[in-house]
Design a protein around this motif. Sequence first.
Motif, mmCIF file in Angstrom:
data_model
loop_
_atom_site.group_PDB
_atom_site.id
_atom_site.type_symbol
_atom_site.label_atom_id
_atom_site.label_comp_id
_atom_site.label_asym_id
_atom_site.label_seq_id
_atom_site.Cartn_x
_atom_site.Cartn_y
_atom_site.Cartn_z
ATOM 1 N N LYS A 1 0.834 -1.213 0.000
ATOM 2 C CA LYS A 1 0.000 0.000 0.000
ATOM 3 C C LYS A 1 0.863 1.255 0.000
ATOM 4 C CE LYS A 1 -4.163 -1.774 2.311
ATOM 5 N NZ LYS A 1 -4.984 -1.680 3.551
ATOM 6 N N ALA A 2 1.952 1.231 0.779
ATOM 7 C CA ALA A 2 2.841 2.395 0.821
ATOM 8 C C ALA A 2 3.499 2.617 -0.537
ATOM 9 C CB ALA A 2 3.896 2.211 1.912
ATOM 10 N N ARG A 3 3.993 1.546 -1.148
ATOM 11 C CA ARG A 3 4.618 1.694 -2.473
ATOM 12 C C ARG A 3 3.618 2.207 -3.495
ATOM 13 N NH1 ARG A 3 6.704 -4.345 -2.021
ATOM 14 N NH2 ARG A 3 8.320 -4.094 -0.414
ATOM 15 N N GLU A 4 2.398 1.685 -3.439
ATOM 16 C CA GLU A 4 1.383 2.122 -4.400
ATOM 17 C C GLU A 4 1.044 3.594 -4.219
ATOM 18 O OE1 GLU A 4 0.268 0.538 -7.074
ATOM 19 O OE2 GLU A 4 1.783 -0.941 -6.486
ATOM 20 N N PHE A 5 1.081 4.058 -2.971
ATOM 21 C CA PHE A 5 0.838 5.485 -2.741
ATOM 22 C C PHE A 5 1.870 6.319 -3.492
ATOM 23 C CE2 PHE A 5 2.131 9.346 -0.574
ATOM 24 C CZ PHE A 5 0.936 10.060 -0.554
ATOM 25 N N TYR A 6 3.142 5.928 -3.417
ATOM 26 C CA TYR A 6 4.184 6.724 -4.067
ATOM 27 C C TYR A 6 4.142 6.580 -5.588
ATOM 28 C CZ TYR A 6 5.791 7.753 0.571
ATOM 29 O OH TYR A 6 5.842 8.208 1.866
ATOM 30 N N ASP B 1 2.383 9.375 -10.674
ATOM 31 C CA ASP B 1 1.411 9.483 -11.765
ATOM 32 C C ASP B 1 0.628 10.790 -11.675
ATOM 33 O OD1 ASP B 1 2.187 7.029 -12.745
ATOM 34 O OD2 ASP B 1 0.555 5.918 -11.781
ATOM 35 N N LEU B 2 0.262 11.164 -10.455
ATOM 36 C CA LEU B 2 -0.486 12.407 -10.248
ATOM 37 C C LEU B 2 0.326 13.618 -10.697
ATOM 38 C CD1 LEU B 2 -3.207 13.354 -8.919
ATOM 39 C CD2 LEU B 2 -1.897 13.697 -6.816
ATOM 40 N N LEU B 3 1.599 13.623 -10.353
ATOM 41 C CA LEU B 3 2.469 14.738 -10.731
ATOM 42 C C LEU B 3 2.760 14.737 -12.227
ATOM 43 C CD1 LEU B 3 4.899 14.536 -7.683
ATOM 44 C CD2 LEU B 3 3.117 16.249 -8.058
ATOM 45 N N CYS B 4 2.832 13.536 -12.810
ATOM 46 C CA CYS B 4 3.049 13.448 -14.262
ATOM 47 C C CYS B 4 1.907 14.103 -15.039
ATOM 48 C CB CYS B 4 3.181 11.989 -14.698
ATOM 49 S SG CYS B 4 4.774 11.230 -14.301
ATOM 50 N N ILE C 1 6.926 2.435 -11.647
ATOM 51 C CA ILE C 1 8.088 2.950 -10.923
ATOM 52 C C ILE C 1 8.648 1.801 -10.081
ATOM 53 C CG2 ILE C 1 8.908 4.636 -9.232
ATOM 54 C CD1 ILE C 1 8.042 5.893 -11.860
ATOM 55 N N PRO C 2 9.936 1.465 -10.194
ATOM 56 C CA PRO C 2 10.488 0.304 -9.485
ATOM 57 C C PRO C 2 10.373 0.420 -7.965
ATOM 58 C CG PRO C 2 12.007 1.082 -11.177
ATOM 59 C CD PRO C 2 10.933 2.115 -11.063
ATOM 60 N N VAL C 3 10.290 -0.731 -7.306
ATOM 61 C CA VAL C 3 10.195 -0.778 -5.845
ATOM 62 C C VAL C 3 11.367 -0.042 -5.204
ATOM 63 C CG1 VAL C 3 10.318 -2.315 -3.841
ATOM 64 C CG2 VAL C 3 8.830 -2.889 -5.758
ATOM 65 N N ALA C 4 12.559 -0.203 -5.750
ATOM 66 C CA ALA C 4 13.735 0.463 -5.176
ATOM 67 C C ALA C 4 13.559 1.972 -5.133
ATOM 68 C CB ALA C 4 14.984 0.111 -5.981
ATOM 69 N N VAL C 5 12.818 2.523 -6.085
ATOM 70 C CA VAL C 5 12.571 3.972 -6.112
ATOM 71 C C VAL C 5 11.466 4.347 -5.136
ATOM 72 C CG1 VAL C 5 11.864 5.926 -7.556
ATOM 73 C CG2 VAL C 5 13.389 4.170 -8.491
ATOM 74 N N THR C 6 10.384 3.573 -5.100
ATOM 75 C CA THR C 6 9.275 3.905 -4.190
ATOM 76 C C THR C 6 9.652 3.709 -2.731
ATOM 77 O OG1 THR C 6 8.304 1.679 -4.365
ATOM 78 C CG2 THR C 6 7.522 3.363 -5.916
ATOM 79 N N GLU C 7 10.717 2.916 -2.459
ATOM 80 C CA GLU C 7 11.192 2.744 -1.080
ATOM 81 C C GLU C 7 12.278 3.749 -0.706
ATOM 82 O OE1 GLU C 7 10.543 -1.969 0.009
ATOM 83 O OE2 GLU C 7 12.554 -1.283 -0.541
ATOM 84 N N ASP C 8 12.812 4.459 -1.675
ATOM 85 C CA ASP C 8 13.934 5.358 -1.407
ATOM 86 C C ASP C 8 13.507 6.485 -0.472
ATOM 87 O OD1 ASP C 8 15.648 7.889 -2.090
ATOM 88 O OD2 ASP C 8 16.813 6.163 -2.771
ATOM 89 N N VAL D 1 10.290 13.943 -0.841
ATOM 90 C CA VAL D 1 9.948 14.920 -1.878
ATOM 91 C C VAL D 1 8.524 14.689 -2.384
ATOM 92 C CG1 VAL D 1 10.482 15.647 -4.239
ATOM 93 C CG2 VAL D 1 12.316 15.376 -2.572
ATOM 94 N N LEU D 2 8.146 13.432 -2.597
ATOM 95 C CA LEU D 2 6.794 13.137 -3.075
ATOM 96 C C LEU D 2 5.748 13.461 -2.016
ATOM 97 C CD1 LEU D 2 7.342 9.774 -5.004
ATOM 98 C CD2 LEU D 2 7.060 12.069 -5.959
#
Length: 385
Positions: A30-35, A40-43, A63-70, A76-77
């Motif tokens: 759920k957390a990854r999907e939020f990011y 997508d919203l910002l795009c 967006i890869p998991v490694a990015v959504t967990e960063d 920033v998001l």
Amino acid sequence: MSVHDDDLVSVERALASHPEFSDAATITVKAREFYRFAVDLLCERSAAVDRLAAGIRDRDGEIPVAVTEDPLVRVVLDEAVSRLEQGFLDESAWAEVVTMLRLVDEALQTHGGTAAPTGAGISAGRGVRVAPGREAWLCGTAQGTTAALDRTFLTTFERDFLRGVPGDLLEPTAEHARRLDEGFAALNALLPELGASVGAHYVGVGVVDVRTEGETFLAGNVGRIPAVVFFSPNRMAGPWRLAETALHEGLHLKLFDIQRSASIFTAPERLADGPKVKVPWLKWASMVAPNEWALDRALGAFHVYAHLVLFRAALHTRLTPELQERFGAPETSDPPSLYRFCTERAHYLGEEILARGGDELTSHGREFVSWLLAAADAVKEPADV
């Protein structure tokens, strides 16, 4: 396995698998999907963001998991989405999003498309096994680096973690890495389901020397570097000492992720001015340690104490000769340790939060607190270890 341990298995499973309150697989997804949704919203609102995000997406367009967990990406998001919710996103905020995505793209190009953008550089490839199948990157000092993400991480650590307190992020030694691995291994051996559930929320680990006046710094994390915990060498001195601290700090990470997808408080932004919970075990108040807590701070402590009830009982029931041979015996006296006081404090905080929460708690929040209280009640009180 004793009847008493049968009871612990049931409680541990509940604390590790409730679909909304504790199941790491569900909560982290759920957390990854939020990011991903945030990107997508910002795009939709920025061609520059859309163009940069396209270069980061995987073959499936995600967006890869490694990015959504960063951690740096998440901050920033979070800030960008918060500003959108308030009805504005100014030029500087858009610039932060664009800059972060550009730096992430550069890091992925340097370290590989599946590497953690910040972690790959700041850790130099070193990791800590926080749970079976889960490794967190081990922060280094990135001495001499010119990589922008590394420098941003170190600046954030100085500004938002230390906040003017004398201290240093240490370059981890082989001994540090060994002690961290050993402490997490002790936690996972004692509480395999709960250890794995908490470990899933760790992204990074660091070793710090923080020189606080009048007290010993143990470990901590900060919202500006989410999912990264910094441990002092003091807490790494013994496996059970680190196991307790790793559980404690990991539960804070878990609660942050729980609140990312579930509303516990009706208006979190107003809690600082809302009802307070008196903390009877803190006799004096200071700026660092007030003896009255806002409901969100009380909830964070309660969430930890409710789980430490299980940790304490497991030390009493599950500490087999094999575990003692592997990890030694828990210290008979470790003043900063909290598990010896957990039962009384868990019940006190949970009941106070429910009594004072009123309209501040959502129905989901009240259910969460009541569920934790029931879990703590289900653990039979052992003799002290």
